[in-house]
Design a protein around this motif. Sequence first.
Motif, PDB file in Angstrom:
ATOM      1  N   GLU A 153      -7.521  -0.296  -2.147  1.00 14.25           N
ATOM      2  CA  GLU A 153      -8.491  -0.932  -1.244  1.00 14.25           C
ATOM      3  C   GLU A 153      -8.196  -2.405  -0.964  1.00 14.25           C
ATOM      4  N   TYR A 201       0.819  -1.203   0.000  1.00 13.15           N
ATOM      5  CA  TYR A 201       0.000   0.000   0.000  1.00 13.15           C
ATOM      6  C   TYR A 201       0.860   1.264   0.000  1.00 13.15           C
ATOM      7  N   HIS A 250       0.607   2.264  -3.828  1.00  9.10           N
ATOM      8  CA  HIS A 250      -0.663   2.983  -3.935  1.00  9.10           C
ATOM      9  C   HIS A 250      -0.648   4.385  -3.335  1.00  9.10           C
ATOM     10  N   TRP A 284      -6.455   8.688  -0.523  1.00  4.92           N
ATOM     11  CA  TRP A 284      -7.412   7.681  -0.061  1.00  4.92           C
ATOM     12  C   TRP A 284      -7.341   6.404  -0.888  1.00  4.92           C
ATOM     13  N   PRO A 285      -7.500   5.239  -0.233  1.00  5.06           N
ATOM     14  CA  PRO A 285      -7.458   3.963  -0.949  1.00  5.06           C
ATOM     15  C   PRO A 285      -8.447   3.886  -2.117  1.00  5.06           C
ATOM     16  N   ILE A 286      -9.615   4.487  -1.978  1.00  2.00           N
ATOM     17  CA  ILE A 286     -10.586   4.447  -3.071  1.00  2.00           C
ATOM     18  C   ILE A 286     -10.092   5.235  -4.273  1.00  2.00           C
ATOM     19  N   MET A 329      -7.591  -3.780   2.808  1.00  2.00           N
ATOM     20  CA  MET A 329      -8.490  -4.801   3.370  1.00  2.00           C
ATOM     21  C   MET A 329      -7.716  -6.058   3.765  1.00  2.00           C
TER      22      MET A 329
END
Length: 154
Positions: A105, A88, A92, A98-100, A109
């Motif tokens: 995501e 992450y 990312h 934000w992950p979205i 998770m």
Amino acid sequence: MNSPLPERWTQLALGLFRVVVGLLFTCHGAASLFDVLGGPQGGHAPTLLEWPGWWASAIQLAGGILVLVGLLTRPAALLCSGSMAYAYFTVHQEKALWPIQNGGEPSVMFCWAFLAIATVGPGALSLDRLLLGHRPETTAPAPGDAEARAFTAR
């Protein structure tokens, strides 16, 4: 405080959660390493020992299998959680906050799911329980436990 469900149902739910998370993670590793199940999600299969792609895929496959069957569950889940945190923050996070927004995501998770498994243990249906005799820790005192009665009476 009593749990609304008997301990065996809680342990069964935990075991089923572990199996599903382990299976999904194993599929990601197999897809990346062996170009199956839709192939690598990143676009190309990593070359042998390539950092970090091959190692991440190997952790997904081996760690996922260990968590799936419930063998060495806590250390395997902790390793899987750490690998997803690494993914992450190195892949990312630099794209967006934000992950979205950054496509992270699944990493988030998986990271938190594996951290939960590492914390609470394998639950029911695990090889850890079968081979090593690990039993769930109970927090509720036994009905005849005099020390617990004295403590709750305070």
